[in-house]
Design a protein around this motif. Structure first.
Motif, PDB file in Angstrom:
ATOM      1  N   VAL A   1      26.051  10.609 -76.631  1.00 23.76           N
ATOM      2  CA  VAL A   1      26.111  11.887 -77.369  1.00 23.76           C
ATOM      3  C   VAL A   1      26.931  11.730 -78.650  1.00 23.76           C
ATOM      4  CG1 VAL A   1      25.800  13.301 -75.310  1.00 23.76           C
ATOM      5  CG2 VAL A   1      28.113  12.682 -76.042  1.00 23.76           C
ATOM      6  N   MET A   2      26.852  10.570 -79.260  1.00 23.46           N
ATOM      7  CA  MET A   2      27.670  10.324 -80.445  1.00 23.46           C
ATOM      8  C   MET A   2      27.086  10.906 -81.724  1.00 23.46           C
ATOM      9  SD  MET A   2      29.077   6.473 -79.743  1.00 23.46           S
ATOM     10  CE  MET A   2      29.307   6.182 -81.482  1.00 23.46           C
ATOM     11  N   SER A   3      25.877  11.375 -81.663  1.00 23.57           N
ATOM     12  CA  SER A   3      25.303  11.928 -82.892  1.00 23.57           C
ATOM     13  C   SER A   3      25.987  13.254 -83.234  1.00 23.57           C
ATOM     14  CB  SER A   3      23.802  12.142 -82.712  1.00 23.57           C
ATOM     15  OG  SER A   3      23.565  13.105 -81.713  1.00 23.57           O
TER      16      SER A   3
ATOM     17  N   ARG B   1      25.556  16.733 -81.585  1.00 21.86           N
ATOM     18  CA  ARG B   1      25.937  16.961 -80.187  1.00 21.86           C
ATOM     19  C   ARG B   1      27.456  16.982 -80.068  1.00 21.86           C
ATOM     20  NH1 ARG B   1      21.895  13.365 -76.551  1.00 21.86           N
ATOM     21  NH2 ARG B   1      22.517  14.897 -75.002  1.00 21.86           N
ATOM     22  N   HIS B   2      28.054  17.602 -81.050  1.00 21.71           N
ATOM     23  CA  HIS B   2      29.502  17.601 -81.150  1.00 21.71           C
ATOM     24  C   HIS B   2      30.182  18.213 -79.931  1.00 21.71           C
ATOM     25  CE1 HIS B   2      33.422  19.200 -82.606  1.00 21.71           C
ATOM     26  NE2 HIS B   2      33.475  18.027 -83.203  1.00 21.71           N
ATOM     27  N   SER B   3      29.638  19.320 -79.444  1.00 15.37           N
ATOM     28  CA  SER B   3      30.322  19.999 -78.338  1.00 15.37           C
ATOM     29  C   SER B   3      30.233  19.177 -77.056  1.00 15.37           C
ATOM     30  CB  SER B   3      29.731  21.389 -78.119  1.00 15.37           C
ATOM     31  OG  SER B   3      28.413  21.285 -77.636  1.00 15.37           O
TER      32      SER B   3
ATOM     33  N   TRP C   1      33.964   8.555 -86.795  1.00  8.13           N
ATOM     34  CA  TRP C   1      34.948   9.115 -85.861  1.00  8.13           C
ATOM     35  C   TRP C   1      34.545   8.919 -84.411  1.00  8.13           C
ATOM     36  CZ3 TRP C   1      39.809  10.609 -85.852  1.00  8.13           C
ATOM     37  CH2 TRP C   1      40.272  11.379 -84.786  1.00  8.13           C
ATOM     38  N   ALA C   2      33.342   9.320 -84.086  1.00 10.54           N
ATOM     39  CA  ALA C   2      32.899   9.261 -82.692  1.00 10.54           C
ATOM     40  C   ALA C   2      32.974   7.830 -82.164  1.00 10.54           C
ATOM     41  CB  ALA C   2      31.470   9.794 -82.573  1.00 10.54           C
ATOM     42  N   ALA C   3      32.512   6.891 -82.964  1.00 15.30           N
ATOM     43  CA  ALA C   3      32.538   5.493 -82.528  1.00 15.30           C
ATOM     44  C   ALA C   3      33.968   5.016 -82.294  1.00 15.30           C
ATOM     45  CB  ALA C   3      31.852   4.609 -83.576  1.00 15.30           C
TER      46      ALA C   3
END
Lengths: 231, 231
Positions: B127-129, B132-134, B180-182
Motif C-alpha cells: 500500500v505504498m502508493s 492509499r495513504h490512510s 517517504w513510504a519506502a
DNA sequence: TCGCGTCAACTTGCATACTAGTATGCCATC
DNA sequence: GATGGCATACTAGTATGCAAGTTGACGCGA
C-alpha cells in the motif's frame, strides 16, 4: 486514558459543582470508602451532593476515563475493580519514564535544583510520623515532580500522575509498616545524592531500586487483598 | 474526510450519538478541516448533527481532555493550537517507551511473532502508493502495536496512541514527500530484522533511528506551518 | 418445588428549558 | 470625534423531564 501530557487539568476551570462532585468521588474511590464492585447511581449521588444529574454525569464520565468507574448503559455505574494487568502496566511505564528522566535530571541539575531537592527532603523528614500520612504522600509526589522538572520534562510527571492512578488505589488499601517512611526518605536521599553528584548511571540505579521497593509493597498488598482485584 | 489514525475509545460502549459526534469532530480537528483557533459552539454542532447539546457536550469534554479543544466557560470552545511543547513531550515519551518495548520484543519474540511482523511488512509494502495513504498509516500503527504486543505490553501502545495525538495533528498538516513510504517501510524492516535476530541493542538502535526520522519530519512541518502553533 | 412469564422499579442516554456570565456593538453623553 | 454605559446576543453550566433498556422479584402454572 486519555490524558495528553500537557494540556490536561491545569487550564481547566470548569464549574465548581462539577469539581466538587469529581473530587469527592475520586477521593472516595481512591481511599476505598466506596469499594470495588459497589454500584453508584447518578440520581443518588446528585441527591447526596445537592446538585442535578448533569455535573454528576460529567464527573462519572471523567472518572470512567481514568479507570475508576465502569459505566454500563441502562444498567448502572460501578466502582471498577483494580485490574492487576493495569497495575503491572503502570509499574512498567513508570519505571521506564522515571529512570530516563532521573538520568536527565542528573545531567542537567544546577545548584539551585539540588538545593530545592534538599529542601524537599528536609520537609519530608519532618512529616514522617504516621499521623501525617497525607502530607508525607504529597511530599513524595512533589519530589518526583521536581525531578521531572529538573530534567526539563515536567509533562512526563503529569502523565505519570494519570498512569499511576490504579497504583495509588492499591497503595491506599493498606497503611504502611513501621519503617516505611524512613525507607522511602532514605531512598529519595540516595537519588538526590546521585543527582547532586551528576551521576546519571547512579541516579538511574537509585531510582530503579526505589521504584522496586514501591512496587514490591504494591504486590504484597495486592496479594493480601485479592478480593478487590480482577485478573 | 480522512481517516482517524487511532481508534478512539478503548472500553467505551456508550450511545451512538455521542460516538458519531466525537468521531466526526476528532477527525475534523485532526485533518485540519477545522483549524486551530477556530471557535465551535455546542449549539451549532448539535444543530448540524441533528442531536441535542448533551452528547455534543460529552464529546467536547473528551476532546478537551485529549488536548484537541479548549473550553472557556461562558465564552466558547475553540480548536486548541498545536503546542510545540506538547509535541516535544510526546516525542520524548514515545521514544522512551518504544525503545524499551522493542528491546523486550527482541528478547521475547517467538517464531510466530516474527512471522506476524513479516506479514505486516508485506501488507505495508503493498500500500505504498500515495493514493492509499490512510491504509499505509493504519499499517504503520499496526506494526508498532504488534511490537508492543510481542513485548508483552500492549497497554503501552494504548497509552502512546493517546500521547501521540498532538503529534498526529502535525503529521496531517502535510503530505509526505516521494520516497517517504519506502523509507518508513525500510526502517520497519530494519527493526523487524533486529527483533528476529533477538538483538535487543540493535532493535533499540533501529527504533531510535526510525523515530528520529519521524520526529525530524514533524519538526520540519512545524517550522513551515508555524501559524498553527503556540509556543 | 421448579420453571417461566409478566411487570414494576430501577438504570443511563438524550432532549429541552432555564440560569448566569461574557463579548460586542449601539447610543447617549461629554 | 472620543468615551462610558447599557442593551443585546451570544456562550457554557445546570436542572429536569422523558425515552429506552435491563434487572430482579413476584406470582402463576405445571
Amino acid at each position: 486514558m486519555t490524558d495528553t501530557p500537557t494540556s490536561s487539568a491545569p487550564t481547566d476551570i470548569r464549574g465548581p459543582r462539577l469539581h466538587g462532585v469529581y473530587d469527592a468521588l475520586r477521593a472516595a474511590v481512591l481511599s476505598g470508602e466506596i469499594r470495588p464492585g459497589e454500584g453508584i447511581s447518578e440520581t443518588r449521588v446528585a441527591a447526596r451532593y445537592g446538585v442535578s444529574r448533569t455535573p454528576v454525569r460529567e464527573a462519572f464520565r471523567r472518572l470512567a476515563d481514568e479507570g475508576f468507574l465502569r459505566i454500563v448503559p441502562q444498567v448502572g455505574t460501578f466502582v471498577a475493580p483494580i485490574q492487576l494487568a493495569a497495575v503491572s502496566d503502570s509499574q512498567f511505564i513508570r519505571e521506564t519514564l522515571e529512570c530516563r528522566t532521573v538520568r536527565l535530571a542528573a545531567e542537567r541539575a544546577e545548584a539551585g535544583d539540588v538545593a530545592s531537592l534538599a529542601r524537599l527532603l528536609d520537609s519530608h523528614r519532618a512529616v514522617m510520623s504516621p499521623d501525617r500520612h497525607s502530607e508525607f504522600f504529597a511530599l513524595d509526589e512533589a519530589t518526583h515532580a521536581e525531578l521531572a522538572r529538573i530534567a526539563g520534562r515536567p509533562a512526563v510527571w503529569d502523565l505519570l500522575v494519570a498512569v499511576k492512578a490504579q497504583l495509588d488505589r492499591v497503595r491506599f488499601l493498606s497503611l504502611h509498616s513501621e519503617g516505611w517512611a524512613a525507607k522511602i526518605v532514605g531512598e529519595h536521599q540516595s537519588i538526590v545524592d546521585r543527582v547532586a553528584a551528576r551521576d546519571p548511571d547512579g541516579a538511574e540505579e537509585a531510582m530503579r531500586a526505589h521504584l522496586r521497593t514501591v512496587f514490591a509493597a504494591v504486590d504484597e498488598i495486592a496479594r493480601t487483598n485479592s478480593h478487590f482485584f480482577e485478573t
